[in-house]
Enzyme design. Structure first.
Site, PDB file in Angstrom:
ATOM      1  N   GLU A 435     -20.035 -15.597 -17.266  1.00  0.00           N
ATOM      2  CA  GLU A 435     -18.541 -15.607 -17.232  1.00  0.00           C
ATOM      3  C   GLU A 435     -18.067 -17.013 -18.045  1.00  0.00           C
ATOM      4  OE1 GLU A 435     -17.692 -16.714 -13.411  1.00  0.00           O
ATOM      5  OE2 GLU A 435     -15.826 -17.239 -13.721  1.00  0.00           O
ATOM      6  N   ASP A 508     -19.747 -18.053 -11.503  1.00  0.00           N
ATOM      7  CA  ASP A 508     -19.656 -19.370 -10.708  1.00  0.00           C
ATOM      8  C   ASP A 508     -19.489 -18.744  -9.261  1.00  0.00           C
ATOM      9  OD1 ASP A 508     -19.163 -20.904 -12.991  1.00  0.00           O
ATOM     10  OD2 ASP A 508     -17.100 -20.748 -12.759  1.00  0.00           O
ATOM     11  N   ASP A 510     -17.697 -19.411  -7.052  1.00  0.00           N
ATOM     12  CA  ASP A 510     -16.291 -19.306  -6.439  1.00  0.00           C
ATOM     13  C   ASP A 510     -15.974 -17.946  -6.333  1.00  0.00           C
ATOM     14  OD1 ASP A 510     -15.758 -18.765  -8.845  1.00  0.00           O
ATOM     15  OD2 ASP A 510     -14.431 -20.550  -9.399  1.00  0.00           O
ATOM     16  N   ASP A 512     -13.447 -16.602  -8.014  1.00  0.00           N
ATOM     17  CA  ASP A 512     -13.112 -15.918  -9.092  1.00  0.00           C
ATOM     18  C   ASP A 512     -14.599 -15.226  -9.585  1.00  0.00           C
ATOM     19  OD1 ASP A 512     -10.501 -15.960  -9.400  1.00  0.00           O
ATOM     20  OD2 ASP A 512     -10.461 -17.521 -10.872  1.00  0.00           O
TER      21      ASP A 512
END
Ligand code: 0RA
Length: 644
Positions: A435, A508, A510, A512
């Site tokens: 990413e 990640d 998180d 997103d």
């Protein structure tokens, strides 16, 4: 619906065969002695009642599953005739109808203009395959009763049992399927409900109730009543209920000619499916299509092309819209009624009557054109949708061709962004999809360039669940993925050609990151399913925390892992470092965390996960972060950690 005067009498009933044959070879008459055949008995009786309704004499049918396993079908039709039969002077017409095969009055007589062809084997078949059958007939102000045992042996002859309730007419049949004939004599409520609802849709205004009085059954239900004043219009609305319709109106047209009737209801939804056309002939679902569908399809295509040209929506140089362009998102019901339906095909569910094709074609040509004129805003939306489907179809075709050309150039077509590995052996090659560009950059430095390839993906890739193939292929990230993996996509995907045996998603930890991972998984699941099924897709997740134990740095995946670590190490005094997203990690951190983790414990999106029901997957794929999180939490045990 045509109304026939009550001129029909016992004389119209033609007699063909006896019941012995039915018991010898039940399959010949009802298809099987399994659940299909068992329910066939109910359809046979209900069809007779529906015929009464179609003739304009019946408005209510009540099906009751009796506590002792029998089934009762009560209607308020004219009642089976009770007079003496011309061919069998010793029998009443009702006795003939129940004991002589094909004596329903549907074959040869003109009592019915229109009737079901597939199930119309005659109610005597039900008698032949029942251990007991009882009939009540209210007719001419009198109630009549008779019963049969052991496959149609007349036990109590038809007799007058007194006056019928004031003004009431109708037939009630109770039967107990013979347990020596059927594998299982338990009726299934869901099967009955589905078909009774369909019959109610196809016969507007007819009220059909199912009541389950079996106390010991676990699937006991409250009585359910189906009645649709809008008929097949309501059917279309029902089918589109779970979808987003293109406009609220449901179109409708009908035409009668030479004893044939055609009815059509239609609406478009915003979806891309082209299989929303359902057809019926005399109330029977013609799943293999046939002449009525052919007539409709060709007229629909013609009418819409003319409309789009006349309005200038299609220009002189534009190609004609194809049928599939126009049918994209269409939900439609065609229902035809005809005196002598010819059922053909593998499952005898394809309508063969050629006349019907031109009738449906003519009706659609004339009346659909009028409908479009009368409903200009709906018409325009339909045409616009078809034109955008056409563009998508052409673009997808071109994209496929160019994708094929590119892959033909072997290797030369590798995207710039891909930092490939030097090995050409797919078995040892790993593709890390990372990413963000900066994380990609760090990963390139941290990798082993012989076996590890890095492909940075920028931001959110397209949700392929919500896009047609052409749009999907225009997306650069998706093009890049397809080229890097090197084995095509969709139906053309060839597992033999994959360039890496491990495709590892690095996102990640998180929200997103989890969204991007979900979008990537969606893409692999929909467009490269064999890759997922064969266990080539992996997820690597960088940990959220690190801390130092003694001289060693320890990584902890998430809050849960941190809590567990503290429980195990109550004396731990050192600080926890919260690690940054992949993109913010420097060379050392990335090497120490992500790559370390990726080569030790990878989450394999294994066949187990691929086989989680599609609907669960669509939750996973949805935009709704909450439901996705919940899904992942509840299904975490289905996802295997793989140590390599
Ligand atoms: C033969 C002739 C007529 C009606 C029926 C049979 C009939 C059969 C069943 C089975 C269940 N319900 C039914 N209702 C009617 C025509 C009757 C007439 O002309 O009056």
């Amino acid at each position: 619906m045509t109304s026939t005067e009550a001129t029909y009498s016992a004389a119209d009933i033609t007699v063909l065969e006896g019941l012995e044959a039915v018991r010898k070879r039940p399959g010949m008459y009802i298809g099987s002695t399994g659940p299909t055949g068992l329910h066939h008995l109910v359809w046979e009786v209900v069809d007779n009642a529906v015929d009464e309704a179609m003739a304009g004499h019946c408005s209510r049918i009540v099906v009751t599953l009796l506590p002792d396993g029998g089934c009762q079908v009560a209607d308020d039709g004219r009642g089976i005739p009770v007079d003496q039969h011309h061919q069998y002077p010793d029998l009443t017409a009702a006795e003939v109808v129940l004991t002589i095969l094909h004596a329903g009055g549907k074959f040869g007589g003109d009592g019915y203009k229109v009737s079901g062809g597939l199930h119309g084997v005659g109610i005597s078949v039900v008698n032949a395959l029942s251990s007991r059958l009882e009939v009540d007939i209210d007719r001419d102000g009198r109630r009549h009763y008779m019963d049969f045992t052991d496959g149609g042996n007349l036990s109590t002859r038809l007799s007058d049992t007194g006056p019928s309730p004031e003004g009431h007419t109708g037939t009630t049949v109770r039967f107990w399927p013979d347990p020596t004939v059927f594998d299982d004599v338990n009726f299934r409520v869901q099967t009955l409900l589905e078909r009774l609802q369909m019959m109610a849709f196809l016969n507007s205004g007819l009220e059909i109730t199912l009541s389950d009085e079996r106390s010991t059954q676990s699937d006991q239900v409250e009585p359910t009543t189906f009645c649709y004043e809008g008929g097949i219009r309501d059917f279309v609305e029902h089918l589109n209920a779970s979808k987003e319709s293109l406009f609220s109106l449901v179109g409708y047209l009908d035409q009668h000619e030479d004893g044939n009737e055609v009815e059509l209801a239609f609406q478009w939804n915003t979806g891309f499916n082209t299989d929303g056309l359902h057809s019926f002939a005399n109330g029977i679902n013609t799943i293999e299509g046939g002449m009525h569908e052919e007539g409709f399809r060709s007229a629909l295509t013609g009418v819409l092309n003319r409309y789009a040209r006349n309005r200038g929506l299609l220009k002189d140089n534009d190609d004609n819209l194809k049928g599939e362009d126009i049918r994209e998102g269409l939900t439609a019901i065609i229902s035809v009624r005809l005196p002598d339906p010819q059922f053909e095909g593998q499952t005898k569910s394809k309508l063969g009557n050629v006349d019907i094709r031109s009738l449906v074609q003519k009706a659609t040509n004339d009346k659909l054109s009028d409908w479009l004129e009368e409903n200009p805003s709906e018409a325009k939306r339909i045409a616009q949708k078809a034109i955008s489907a056409q563009r998508a179809r052409i673009a997808a075709q071109e994209a496929r061709q160019s994708a094929r050309r590119k892959s033909a150039l072997d290797g030369a077509g590798m995207p710039d962004k891909l930092k490939d590995c030097s090995s050409r052996d797919p078995r040892e090659s790993e593709l890390f999809i990372v990413e963000g560009d900066s994380a990609g950059g760090s990963a390139v430095q941290a990798r082993d360039p012989r076996t590890m390839a890095i492909l940075p993906i920028r931001g959110k890739i397209l949700n392929v669940e919500r896009a047609r193939p052409d749009r999907m292929l225009k997306n650069t990230e998706i093009q890049t993925l397809i080229q890097a993996i090197g084995a095509g996509f969709g139906d053309d995907f060839d597992l033999e050609k994959i360039r890496y045996h491990k495709v590892i998603l690095l996102c990640d930890a998180d929200v997103d990151g989890s969204h991007i991972r979900t979008l990537l998984l969606t893409f692999f699941f929909r467009q490269m399913r064999p890759l997922v099924d064969a266990g080539h897709v992996f997820i690597a997740q960088p940990p959220l925390f690190s801390t130092v134990v003694g001289r060693e740095k320890t990584y902890l995946k998430d809050d849960h892992a941190k809590t567990a670590f503290l429980a195990d190490n109550p004396g731990h005094k050192r600080e926890f470092q919260r690690l940054k997203g992949l993109g913010e990690m420097d060379f050392d951190e990335l090497r120490e965390t992500t790559m370390e983790i990726s080569s030790r414990s990878l989450l394999q999106v294994s066949v187990e996960m691929g086989s989680i029901a599609d609907e669960a997957f669509s939750v996973l794929m949805g935009e709704d972060v909450e439901s996705r999180k919940k899904f992942i939490q509840t299904n975490a045990r289905d996802v295997r950690f793989l140590d390599i």
